[in-house]
Structures are given as structure tokens and as C-alpha cells.
Design a protein around this motif. Structure first.
Motif, PDB file in Angstrom:
ATOM      1  N   THR A  85       0.843  -1.184   0.000  1.00 49.04           N
ATOM      2  CA  THR A  85       0.000   0.000   0.000  1.00 49.04           C
ATOM      3  C   THR A  85       0.883   1.241   0.000  1.00 49.04           C
ATOM      4  N   LEU A 129      -0.004   4.028   1.841  1.00 52.17           N
ATOM      5  CA  LEU A 129      -0.446   4.852   2.950  1.00 52.17           C
ATOM      6  C   LEU A 129       0.740   5.472   3.680  1.00 52.17           C
ATOM      7  N   GLN A 137      -1.832   9.453   7.305  1.00 52.66           N
ATOM      8  CA  GLN A 137      -3.108   9.057   6.701  1.00 52.66           C
ATOM      9  C   GLN A 137      -3.762   7.932   7.499  1.00 52.66           C
ATOM     10  N   LEU A 138      -2.960   6.947   7.887  1.00 54.80           N
ATOM     11  CA  LEU A 138      -3.505   5.801   8.606  1.00 54.80           C
ATOM     12  C   LEU A 138      -4.042   6.203   9.978  1.00 54.80           C
TER      13      LEU A 138
END
Length: 290
Positions: free
Chosen positions: A33, A35, A39-40
Motif C-alpha cells: 500500500t 499509505l 493518513q492511517l
């Protein structure tokens, strides 16, 4: 009576054996990913904040003294106003509804005297030997791990979390958010005027349990001004949070400190934001013994 009741009150956390983390490290991610950590953490915090209803099963273990307490509980929560129902594997039931029962919880102990009791959810009868209160059921404690406040003396622990990749956890894909905080240790803290265990825990972001355990304090006890306490400088030395990539809600959290495993909890059969009838938060709901 205290020992009898506290031995049956529900545990709200799950801790796996230490070898479980090896599974996380050994399992290759299904797909990479892009991310970022920000963001997470932002998406997880938003998912928790936006919860209106939650049903789940929580498998829990907590370190109490030199042993590990284990439990499995089903949980129903309705937010705004807050309503909580919990039933553990021993049949103990807890119901708390904002604005009702003078702020107390209804508790059916599933043991003598086999009558429903009204207990303070923050009091020693309900807290007993457990890390968190019934009012912290759900994901509230996890949000606190990442929260920074003006009262905190040091926000470096909250800022130490990093997205470290993807894994498969018991057949479920998950993002892994991890904090490695080797500077975890106990410090001396001199209590100020009107200090409580809660305010000290907020200053250090360490949770209340280790403060009263380490300093032989009683839950709810007032701390004399000037008393020197031994307080953790953070919540843990190593913390791992596994997050569902579809809902961005946590599915597992493990915290280790200077003694090793401190607590771990796993969320199963999670149903988020499916309305729960108000009747399920009443004492006379079908199947309850309250």
C-alpha cells in the motif's frame, strides 16, 4: 464481598501469547500500500470518532500483578448518548446508560448473591483488578494512545507510532501501526494540589492502573499534595495496533512495557454503525438477567 465481585467482573481487553507477534512479522503482506503514517492514524481516529453503534466480541488478557487475566466478552455500544452492555463468558452482565441509575451501572454478578447490583463504574468494586473501566469499552483507549494534549508533559510517545506495512492476522488483512519507545521507564512525580490518579495519568498518558498498582493506592483515593509517586513516562515500550483496511477500526492491540506483556485485546465479529434498538439497553430485554 469485594474479592468475590471483582473476580467475576468482565475483562475488556485481549492479550495473545507473546508468540503471536511473530505471526505478524513472518506473514508477508498480500499487496503493498502507499499509505502514510499520518493518513492511517487520521483515518483510524476518524473511524472511531464517527462510530454511532458497535457490536463486537472482545477477547482479553491483562497483566495483573504477576499473572495474566483472560476473558471473552460480547459488547454492544450506542454512542451519543452513551449506552453500554457487556456480558462475559462467566455470565456476568453490565449495563450502563447515560443519565440513568444515578450514574451507576447495573451489574449481575452471576454468583452469590445472584441479585443485580448498582455499582459506580469508576469505583473499586467494578474496577477491581482490571486496567480499564466499563466506560472505556470499545476503542476509546486506543484513541488515547495517539492523542496529544496540552496537559501532557511529553507527547513524544503519541508521536512515535509508525505505519510499518501490511500483514494477515488470523486470515484477515491488516495494516500494522507500531510504536517502539525504548525510553519507557518510571519517573518520580510530586503530586500537586487536588491531584488525582486520573490527572496524573493524563499528564503522562500512561493509564491509571499502573499508578495505583505501583504506589499501592486504592482506586478513588485522594493523593496528598506533595506525595511522590512512581509513574510510567508513557503507555508502553512497544505497542502494536492492527487495523482493518475496510473499516479502519482496530482489530488487535498489544502493549508491552518494562516487564513484558502488559495487555492485549482482539476485536472479533465487529459490526459498526448498524443501529441497535434502544430496548437492548434496558434491564428487561429478553435474555438479560439484570
Amino acid at each position: 464481598m469485594v474479592a468475590l465481585l471483582t473476580s467475576f467482573l468482565p475483562r475488556l481487553r485481549n492479550i495473545w501469547p507473546l508468540g503471536a507477534l511473530a505471526l505478524l512479522a513472518a506473514t508477508a503482506p498480500a499487496q503493498p500500500t502507499s499509505l502514510t503514517t499520518e493518513q492511517l492514524t487520521t483515518r483510524m481516529s476518524a473511524a472511531i470518532e464517527n462510530l454511532k453503534y458497535l457490536r463486537c466480541t472482545v477477547k482479553a488478557q491483562e497483566r495483573i500483578g504477576n499473572g495474566i487475566m483472560q476473558a471473552r466478552s460480547i459488547m454492544k455500544i450506542s454512542y451519543k448518548p452513551l449506552r453500554i452492555y457487556i456480558k462475559n463468558q462467566k455470565g456476568v452482565e453490565v449495563l450502563w446508560v447515560a443519565g440513568q441509575n444515578a450514574g451507576d451501572a447495573w451489574v449481575y454478578p452471576a454468583s452469590f448473591p445472584y441479585v443485580t447490583l448498582s455499582l459506580d463504574p469508576n469505583g473499586k468494586l467494578m474496577r477491581g483488578n482490571q486496567h480499564h473501566t466499563a466506560l472505556q469499552a470499545g476503542f476509546g483507549t486506543i484513541s488515547d494512545l495517539l492523542r496529544t494534549t496540552g496537559l501532557r508533559q511529553d507527547n513524544s510517545f503519541s508521536r512515535s507510532f509508525r505505519y510499518t506495512g501490511d500483514t494477515v492476522l488470523l486470515g484477515r488483512p491488516a495494516y500494522v501501526l507500531r510504536s517502539v519507545y525504548p525510553q519507557f521507564h518510571y519517573v518520580n512525580y510530586r503530586a500537586g494540589k487536588n491531584e488525582t490518579i486520573s490527572t496524573v495519568a493524563e499528564r503522562f498518558g500512561c493509564g491509571e492502573y499502573r499508578i495505583f498498582e505501583r504506589n499501592s493506592l486504592t482506586i478513588g483515593e485522594k493523593i496528598p499534595e506533595g506525595k511522590v509517586l512512581q509513574v510510567p513516562n508513557a503507555y508502553g515500550r512497544r505497542t502494536t495496533v492492527c487495523i482493518d483496511p475496510k473499516t479502519y477500526l482496530p482489530i488487535m492491540v498489544q502493549v508491552d512495557d518494562d516487564k513484558g506483556l502488559y495487555e492485549k485485546f482482539e476485536f472479533l465479529d465487529v459490526i459498526a454503525n448498524q443501529p441497535i434498538p434502544t430496548q437492548e439497553f434496558t434491564r428487561d430485554y429478553n435474555g438479560y438477567k439484570l
